[in-house]
Design a protein around this motif. Structure first.
Motif, short mmCIF file in Angstrom:
data_model
loop_
_atom_site.label_atom_id
_atom_site.label_comp_id
_atom_site.label_asym_id
_atom_site.label_seq_id
_atom_site.Cartn_x
_atom_site.Cartn_y
_atom_site.Cartn_z
N UNK A 39 0.84 -1.20 0.00
CA UNK A 39 0.00 0.00 0.00
C UNK A 39 0.88 1.25 0.00
N UNK A 40 0.56 2.17 -0.91
CA UNK A 40 1.25 3.45 -1.04
C UNK A 40 0.31 4.57 -0.58
N UNK A 41 0.85 5.70 -0.14
CA UNK A 41 0.00 6.84 0.20
C UNK A 41 -0.91 7.21 -0.97
N UNK A 42 -2.15 7.58 -0.63
CA UNK A 42 -3.13 7.95 -1.64
C UNK A 42 -3.99 6.80 -2.13
N UNK A 43 -3.66 5.57 -1.74
CA UNK A 43 -4.45 4.41 -2.17
C UNK A 43 -5.57 4.10 -1.18
N UNK A 68 -4.77 18.28 2.76
CA UNK A 68 -5.04 19.64 3.24
C UNK A 68 -4.27 20.59 2.35
N UNK A 69 -4.97 21.51 1.73
CA UNK A 69 -4.29 22.42 0.81
C UNK A 69 -3.78 21.64 -0.38
N UNK A 70 -2.52 21.86 -0.72
CA UNK A 70 -1.91 21.17 -1.86
C UNK A 70 -1.10 19.95 -1.43
N UNK A 71 -1.08 19.63 -0.15
CA UNK A 71 -0.23 18.54 0.31
C UNK A 71 -1.01 17.36 0.87
N UNK A 72 -0.24 16.34 1.26
CA UNK A 72 -0.82 15.15 1.87
C UNK A 72 0.01 14.79 3.10
N UNK A 73 -0.67 14.50 4.20
CA UNK A 73 -0.01 14.06 5.43
C UNK A 73 -0.37 12.60 5.62
N UNK A 74 0.65 11.72 5.78
CA UNK A 74 0.38 10.28 5.88
C UNK A 74 0.62 9.72 7.27
N UNK A 75 1.34 10.44 8.12
CA UNK A 75 1.63 9.99 9.49
C UNK A 75 1.39 11.11 10.48
N UNK A 76 1.19 10.75 11.74
CA UNK A 76 1.03 11.73 12.81
C UNK A 76 1.81 11.25 14.03
N UNK A 77 2.43 12.17 14.72
CA UNK A 77 3.17 11.83 15.94
C UNK A 77 2.16 11.51 17.06
N UNK A 78 2.29 10.34 17.65
CA UNK A 78 1.36 9.93 18.71
C UNK A 78 1.46 10.84 19.93
N UNK A 79 2.62 11.44 20.13
CA UNK A 79 2.84 12.28 21.31
C UNK A 79 2.10 13.62 21.22
N UNK A 80 1.79 14.07 20.02
CA UNK A 80 1.25 15.43 19.88
C UNK A 80 -0.06 15.55 19.10
N UNK A 81 -0.52 14.49 18.44
CA UNK A 81 -1.68 14.65 17.56
C UNK A 81 -2.95 15.11 18.29
N UNK A 82 -3.12 14.72 19.55
CA UNK A 82 -4.32 15.12 20.30
C UNK A 82 -4.39 16.62 20.53
N UNK A 83 -3.26 17.30 20.50
CA UNK A 83 -3.20 18.74 20.78
C UNK A 83 -3.10 19.58 19.51
#
Length: 187
Positions: A39-43, A68-83
């Protein structure tokens, strides 16, 4: 960090069963759009989520990456995503897979990480976009052998912990990770 993962590796009986159920229940044109192997991002892929209304865990189709906007975010930091306001509209999900890939920097070499637990779930979050549900994979600081290859790694869960995570986004992921069960394989 975690720019690709393996949904089905021709070994997992539970993932094979999930694919067959999807093939039977989905219109053929929709099923053909799913990424069933690497699996690749965007699929689009089958993702585990908890249906609050029905009070049950199940699978649905989601696309990898928040746009979001012109980009793509595929990962999030578990330590900070809630904030982060960026992820404010997110709900927990679990990415069922056989394993994930990482690349070392020098020399550039591909590694495959899997688990003794079948199937593996990666902790994630999801939200609704104009074209359907989208997800990102939650990451944490790398540990053990993974640390030598990359500084971040996805959070791996077994099925019960994945269900618990999908029911309660405030659950501390550090308590439910499968870090001790990761197996590294050079690809």
């Amino acid at each position: 960090m975690c720019g690709r993962y393996q949904f089905y590796d021709n070994k997992s009986i539970s993932i094979r069963h999930l694919i067959e159920m999807a093939r039977q229940k989905m219109p053929p044109a929709e099923f053909e759009q799913l990424s069933l192997f690497e699996v690749f991002p965007g699929q689009k892929v089958l993702i585990g989520a908890f249906d609050q209304k029905a009070q049950r865990f199940g699978s649905c189709i989601m696309k990898w990456g928040y746009t979001r906007g012109n980009g793509m975010v595929i990962n999030a930091r578990s330590e900070t995503f809630l904030y982060s306001p960026f992820f404010a509209d997110s709900c927990p999900c679990a990415i069922q897979c056989s394993g994930y890939y990482e690349w070392s920097k020098q020399p550039r070499r591909k590694y495959y990480f899997t688990s003794k637990t079948d199937p593996v779930y990666l902790a994630g979050i999801c939200h609704q976009e104009a074209d359907g549900l989208h997800f990102v994979i939650l990451t944490e600081d790398a540990r053990n052998a993974q640390k030598e290859i990359h500084d971040r790694q996805p959070i791996m869960l077994d099925q019960e912990k994945a269900k618990a995570w999908c029911k309660d986004i405030t659950m501390p992921l550090s308590q439910i990770s499968l870090q001790d069960r990761i197996i590294q394989i050079a690809a």
